[in-house]
Design a protein around this motif. Structure first.
Motif, PDB file in Angstrom:
ATOM      1  N   GLU A 258      -4.636   9.503  -1.717  1.00  0.00           N
ATOM      2  CA  GLU A 258      -3.950   9.268   0.228  1.00  0.00           C
ATOM      3  C   GLU A 258      -2.071  10.333  -0.276  1.00  0.00           C
ATOM      4  O   GLU A 258      -2.222  10.383  -0.998  1.00  0.00           O
TER       5      GLU A 258
ATOM      6  N   VAL B   7       0.958  10.540   1.411  1.00  0.00           N
ATOM      7  CA  VAL B   7       2.277   9.267   2.145  1.00  0.00           C
ATOM      8  C   VAL B   7       3.491  10.936   2.719  1.00  0.00           C
ATOM      9  O   VAL B   7       3.647  11.001   2.239  1.00  0.00           O
ATOM     10  N   LYS B   8       3.509  10.172   3.818  1.00  0.00           N
ATOM     11  CA  LYS B   8       4.957  11.397   5.051  1.00  0.00           C
ATOM     12  C   LYS B   8       5.991   9.954   4.582  1.00  0.00           C
ATOM     13  O   LYS B   8       5.690   8.903   5.229  1.00  0.00           O
TER      14      LYS B   8
ATOM     15  N   ALA C 299       6.751   4.720   3.849  1.00  0.00           N
ATOM     16  CA  ALA C 299       7.093   5.293   4.965  1.00  0.00           C
ATOM     17  C   ALA C 299       8.499   4.156   5.769  1.00  0.00           C
ATOM     18  O   ALA C 299       8.619   4.680   6.523  1.00  0.00           O
TER      19      ALA C 299
ATOM     20  N   GLN D 222       1.172   3.506   1.572  1.00  0.00           N
ATOM     21  CA  GLN D 222       1.632   3.936   3.222  1.00  0.00           C
ATOM     22  C   GLN D 222       2.865   3.100   3.913  1.00  0.00           C
ATOM     23  O   GLN D 222       3.440   3.173   5.081  1.00  0.00           O
ATOM     24  N   ASP D 223       3.036   1.758   3.011  1.00  0.00           N
ATOM     25  CA  ASP D 223       4.204   1.026   3.298  1.00  0.00           C
ATOM     26  C   ASP D 223       5.640   1.804   2.595  1.00  0.00           C
ATOM     27  O   ASP D 223       6.560   1.028   3.529  1.00  0.00           O
TER      28      ASP D 223
ATOM     29  N   THR E 271       0.591  -0.982   0.135  1.00  0.00           N
ATOM     30  CA  THR E 271      -0.040  -0.297  -0.012  1.00  0.00           C
ATOM     31  C   THR E 271       0.522   1.544  -0.034  1.00  0.00           C
ATOM     32  O   THR E 271       2.209   1.219   0.522  1.00  0.00           O
TER      33      THR E 271
ATOM     34  N   GLU F 230       6.285  14.975   1.751  1.00  0.00           N
ATOM     35  CA  GLU F 230       5.852  14.333   1.405  1.00  0.00           C
ATOM     36  C   GLU F 230       4.412  13.936  -0.565  1.00  0.00           C
ATOM     37  O   GLU F 230       5.229  14.965  -0.449  1.00  0.00           O
TER      38      GLU F 230
END
Length: 300
Positions: free
Chosen positions: A214, A216-217, A189, A186-187, A184, A204
């Motif tokens: 989405e 993502v940081k 990060a 978010q992975d 995903t 970001e």
């Protein structure tokens, strides 16, 4: 003598790097061309050109005067064309700043097509990857990419969207074998990220997918405004990089890189033509921007 005509003569001498060629363009004798340049120098009380039997070069004050003279005459031509309803033929040099990845056949074809239409326009292009100061460094315009989260141009600059460029998240097979493939956004990060500093705002990314946007940081292991460096780092397995499709298509086809998250797109990877706010934009800059926004098709 007519100082305005002398300025036009001086501009032609500098652009053509020759008194003789300037005389041919303006239908004046070489001696008269020389007199016009000397008239300007007497009028200003400063030498503008260094002359030798084989070479011409601008003095320091000549460089400053030429930039101002060129812009003023271009604006005057536009005003005269508007009032007189005549057509101004674009001519002269366009100084352009663009990202490193514009060193690509797609962009050179755009330049060639533009010059086929306007053969009296030439280009001086900076592909250093830095954000230049258009006013202080004498650039006519810059091509830059912004995301919605990124800072907008300063108030004295205008940014016109001219096309969209696809950016892909990519990694080498060696990196994915070692670190695993993110499932995903978010992975990301937890992965080693290679970041283009002019696209990422505050480390970001904004990605648009089927479920919406989405954010993502991440913390980059390498960050730069030079895409060639980021490209090389991705190929060497340093991490996951966000790169323009122009740079990655051949590597994806050859298996040197693999694309991640095919069902997501970078939010707002739009190319803008950025230029100084002027009431009368020179014909060479205006026609080039119009060409990029229309027939140039940078996004294809």
């Amino acid at each position: 003598m007519d100082t305005l005509l002398s300025m036009r003569v001086f501009r032609a001498v500098v652009e053509l790097d020759s008194f003789v060629r300037a005389s041919e363009r303006l239908n004046l004798s070489p001696a008269m061309v020389s007199k016009h340049v000397m008239h300007l120098e007497r009028h200003l009380g400063a030498r503008l050109l260094n002359r030798s039997s084989r070479h011409l070069s601008l003095t320091e004050i000549g460089k400053v005067y030429f930039e101002q003279c060129r812009d003023m005459l271009a604006n005057l031509d536009e005003v005269e064309a508007t009032v007189g309803r005549t057509t101004v033929v674009p001519r002269g040099m366009v100084r352009l700043s663009a990202p490193v990845w514009f060193a690509h056949p797609i962009f050179t074809r755009v330049l060639a097509a533009y010059r086929t239409r306007y053969p009296e326009v030439t280009f001086d292009i900076d592909l250093s990857g830095r954000v230049v100061n258009l006013v202080e460094e004498g650039f006519d315009l810059a091509l830059r990419v912004w995301q919605p989260a990124m800072s907008t141009p300063t108030p004295n600059l205008i940014a016109r969207p001219i096309g969209s460029i696809e950016f892909h998240l990519v990694a080498s097979p060696a990196y994915l074998a070692r670190a695993g493939r993110p499932q995903t956004p978010q992975d990301l990060a937890r992965h080693a990220m290679i970041s283009y500093s002019l696209l990422a705002s505050g480390n970001e990314l904004r990605l648009d997918g089927a479920q919406g946007r989405e954010t993502v940081k991440f913390q980059p292991v390498l960050q730069s405004n030079n895409e060639s460096l980021l490209h090389a780092a991705a190929l060497d397995g340093m991490g996951i990089a966000l790169l323009p499709s122009w740079q990655t298509d051949a590597d994806l086809a050859a298996g040197r890189l693999e694309r991640l998250f095919d069902n997501y797109r970078l939010a707002g990877g739009t190319v803008h033509a950025v230029y100084t706010s002027r009431r009368y934009l020179s014909s060479k800059v205006r026609t080039f921007i119009d060409f990029l926004a229309g027939e140039g098709r940078l996004g294809q």
